[in-house]
Enzyme design. Structure first.
Site, mmCIF file in Angstrom:
data_model
loop_
_atom_site.group_PDB
_atom_site.id
_atom_site.type_symbol
_atom_site.label_atom_id
_atom_site.label_comp_id
_atom_site.label_asym_id
_atom_site.label_seq_id
_atom_site.Cartn_x
_atom_site.Cartn_y
_atom_site.Cartn_z
ATOM 1 N N LYS A 186 0.840 -1.192 0.000
ATOM 2 C CA LYS A 186 0.000 0.000 0.000
ATOM 3 C C LYS A 186 0.878 1.246 0.000
ATOM 4 C CE LYS A 186 -3.990 -1.675 2.641
ATOM 5 N NZ LYS A 186 -4.992 -1.546 1.586
ATOM 6 N N GLU A 189 -6.372 -9.479 1.142
ATOM 7 C CA GLU A 189 -6.037 -10.545 2.101
ATOM 8 C C GLU A 189 -7.189 -10.894 3.029
ATOM 9 O OE1 GLU A 189 -5.604 -7.450 2.712
ATOM 10 O OE2 GLU A 189 -6.224 -7.312 4.793
ATOM 11 N N ARG A 191 -10.322 -11.378 2.532
ATOM 12 C CA ARG A 191 -11.194 -12.447 2.019
ATOM 13 C C ARG A 191 -10.536 -13.813 2.171
ATOM 14 N NH1 ARG A 191 -11.359 -9.552 -3.764
ATOM 15 N NH2 ARG A 191 -11.159 -7.794 -2.322
HETATM 16 N N1 BES Z 1 -8.139 -3.511 4.530
HETATM 17 C C1 BES Z 1 -8.311 -3.172 3.176
HETATM 18 C C2 BES Z 1 -9.611 -2.417 2.911
HETATM 19 C C3 BES Z 1 -9.728 -1.065 3.535
HETATM 20 C C4 BES Z 1 -9.386 0.085 2.833
HETATM 21 C C5 BES Z 1 -10.247 -0.909 4.817
HETATM 22 C C6 BES Z 1 -9.523 1.323 3.407
HETATM 23 C C7 BES Z 1 -10.380 0.339 5.404
HETATM 24 C C8 BES Z 1 -10.015 1.459 4.686
HETATM 25 C C9 BES Z 1 -8.291 -4.437 2.321
HETATM 26 O O1 BES Z 1 -7.506 -5.467 2.797
HETATM 27 C C10 BES Z 1 -7.755 -4.051 0.985
HETATM 28 O O2 BES Z 1 -6.615 -3.720 0.914
HETATM 29 N N2 BES Z 1 -8.589 -4.112 -0.042
HETATM 30 C C11 BES Z 1 -8.189 -3.766 -1.350
HETATM 31 C C12 BES Z 1 -8.725 -4.813 -2.308
HETATM 32 C C13 BES Z 1 -8.152 -4.725 -3.674
HETATM 33 C C14 BES Z 1 -6.675 -5.099 -3.676
HETATM 34 C C15 BES Z 1 -8.906 -5.665 -4.582
HETATM 35 C C16 BES Z 1 -8.777 -2.394 -1.659
HETATM 36 O O3 BES Z 1 -9.893 -2.097 -1.211
HETATM 37 O O4 BES Z 1 -8.103 -1.607 -2.300
HETATM 38 ZN ZN ZN Z 2 -7.166 -5.500 4.822
HETATM 39 MN MN MN Z 3 -5.489 -5.303 2.151
#
Ligand code: BES
Ligand code: ZN
Ligand code: MN
Length: 485
Positions: A262, A334, A336
């Site tokens: 990220k 991750e 899921r």
């Molecule tokens: N934990 C994140 C989702 C999230 C984002 C929670 C912002 C709270 C605030 C999750 O694990 C994630 O990284 N999701 C990705 C999925 C993508 C790679 C398909 C996302 O939402 O960008």
């Molecule tokens: Zn996450």
């Molecule tokens: Mn994530």
């Protein structure tokens, strides 16, 4: 601020210090004449002539030791208005800086049962703050004695509110803890301590999970120096033959994204990526404290999504607990993977009446719904309706989002049974939910709540002062009370 509420059920002292009184709509004070001195009554009557009667609270400083607060009971209030009124009142005592208050229950005449209980519940929820890491703590402790003999809050209702408050505060504490403190090892330890509340806690460590074949969950945690865990927390308040209600939570203690790293701006919030699990834990604590007459089980997957020589790579293929294989195209999808194994395990082991999972699963749900509604995805209309209704009641709202086989197709993979992100863009929250649905193998009624936008509030909301909200504890407790208990 810490607020202690003592129920005294005693008669009213006319000259006791700071006094909180409920009055009629538009600050009609005729009903409180008996509980204040006649000079106070005429002083306040005079000042009210030039006061803004639209306010939620007015206060009158009688002397340095005594302030009288008046709170009008407006017409047609509903329960959430009363909770919000209590929360607004919190701001007044915060400003007032005095420590001792007396609230006169005799004046809390309302058609709504437990009016005073909801008022104090709102106040208490709003008073929470997480300050254990401040070396200069603001030590503002406020004691509110509830006196009066009418409108008593029964001990059973006192316990109900207390259970919700302690459950919610436990959730908020866990969510607020930073990643260096609440890593999976420490989290599992804290859950073990719930045994003292009468909960049955079982911890599956990395070794046990390997034996069970939970490779989807383990793959996420393999880059961390900490262990990975699945923890089950059971509450048995009913006979053994009654099928439990199951609650499953995502407990990613920190989500760097893994090799699909990220950017800094998106990573800094990821200490709250275990909020789904924390909600499940807070709910279970609440059920145990109030000795709910149901059987329920909470199942949480605890991992840390890190980068290291041993971390999962994009392109890796893992075999999940269900036997289905998953191609990991993005190590940041991750949650899921953790939930996949937790869901199949829960369905198989506990054969529950339903499964509700909670997760800060996608950024896309924040794009869709912001911080107003959590996303609801479900294979069952009845369960959905019950959840939607409970959410409206307790101001933890849900909005139902679609599932469809055409979305499901988007996660088919060339190399494995499925892949962990969709191969065309769009509908990111739905495809994540479709992924989860593939791990419900026996058509158990299931609902997935994507709480990414709800678990944390930068600026505070009606019943929280900012930070971890505890979203979901009240919602699921309401569902249980209304439809299953
Ligand atoms: N934990 C994140 C989702 C999230 C984002 C929670 C912002 C709270 C605030 C999750 O694990 C994630 O990284 N999701 C990705 C999925 C993508 C790679 C398909 C996302 O939402 O960008
Ligand atoms: Zn996450
Ligand atoms: Mn994530």
């Amino acid at each position: 601020m810490t607020v202690h509420i003592n129920y005294k059920n005693s008669a009213i002292k006319k000259t006791a210090n700071n006094l909180i009184l409920f009055v009629g709509d538009n600050f009609d004070i005729s009903g409180v004449k008996k509980v204040i001195t006649s000079s106070e009554f005429s002083y306040i009557s005079e000042l009210l002539k030039n006061s803004d009667l639209k306010k939620d609270v007015l206060f009158f400083e009688i002397n340095s030791k005594r302030t009288i607060f008046l709170i009008p009971i407006k017409k047609n209030l509903i329960i959430s208005d009363i909770e919000n009124l209590g929360a607004k009142f919190h701001n007044y005592i915060n400003y007032d800086k005095k420590s001792n208050y007396i609230i006169n229950s005799d004046t809390a005449n309302s058609k709504i049962e437990n009016f005073l209980g909801y008022f104090l519940h709102g106040l208490k929820l709003k008073s929470y703050e997480f300050n254990i890491y401040k070396s200069k703590k603001k030590k503002h402790v406020v004691v509110i004695d509830v006196i009066g003999i009418k409108n008593k809050i029964s001990t059973q209702n006192q316990l109900r509110f207390k259970a919700l408050e302690e459950g919610t505060f436990f959730t908020r504490d866990l969510v607020s803890e930073p990643g260096n403190v609440l890593h999976p090892d420490e989290y599992a330890k804290r859950l073990n301590s719930l045994k003292k509340n009468g909960l049955k806690v079982k911890i599956y460590n990395t070794k046990k999970l390997k034996k069970l074949g939970m490779n989807a969950l383990l793959g996420v945690g393999q880059g961390s120096v900490r262990g990975s865990y699945l923890v089950t927390i059971e509450w048995n308040g009913k006979n053994k033959n009654s099928k439990p209600l199951a609650f499953v939570g995502k407990g990613v203690c920190f989500d760097t994204g893994g090799y699909s790293l990220k950017p800094a701006k998106f990573m800094e919030d990821m200490t709250y990526d275990m909020a789904g699990s924390a909600t499940v834990v807070g709910l279970m604590k609440n059920l145990a404290i109030r000795k709910a007459k149901i059987n329920a089980v909470g199942v949480v997957g605890l991992v840390e999504n890190m980068v290291s020589g041993n971390a999962q790579r994009p392109g890796d293929i893992v075999k999940s607990y269900s036997g289905k294989t998953i191609e990991i195209l993005n190590t940041d999808a991750e949650g899921r993977l953790v939930l996949a194994d937790a869901l199949t395990f829960t369905e198989k082991k506990f054969k529950p009446q339903f499964i509700v999972d909670l997760a800060t699963l996608t950024g896309a749900i924040i794009v869709s719904l912001g911080s107003e509604y959590a996303g609801l995805f479900s294979n069952n209309n009845k369960l959905s309706k019950q959840l939607l209704d409970s959410g409206e009641k307790v101001q933890e709202k849900l909005w139902r989002m679609p599932l469809h086989e055409n979305y499901d197709k988007l996660i088919n993979s060339k190399n494995a049974d499925m892949q962990n992100i969709n191969y065309v863009g769009g509908a990111g929250s739905t495809t994540a939910a479709q992924f989860l649905q593939r791990f419900i193998l026996n058509k158990t009624p299931w609902a997935h709540l994507d709480i990414a936008g709800m678990a944390f509030s930068k600026y505070g909301g009606a019943l929280n002062s900012g930070g971890a909200t505890g979203y979901g504890v009240k919602l699921l407790n309401q569902l249980i009370e209304d439809d299953y208990e």
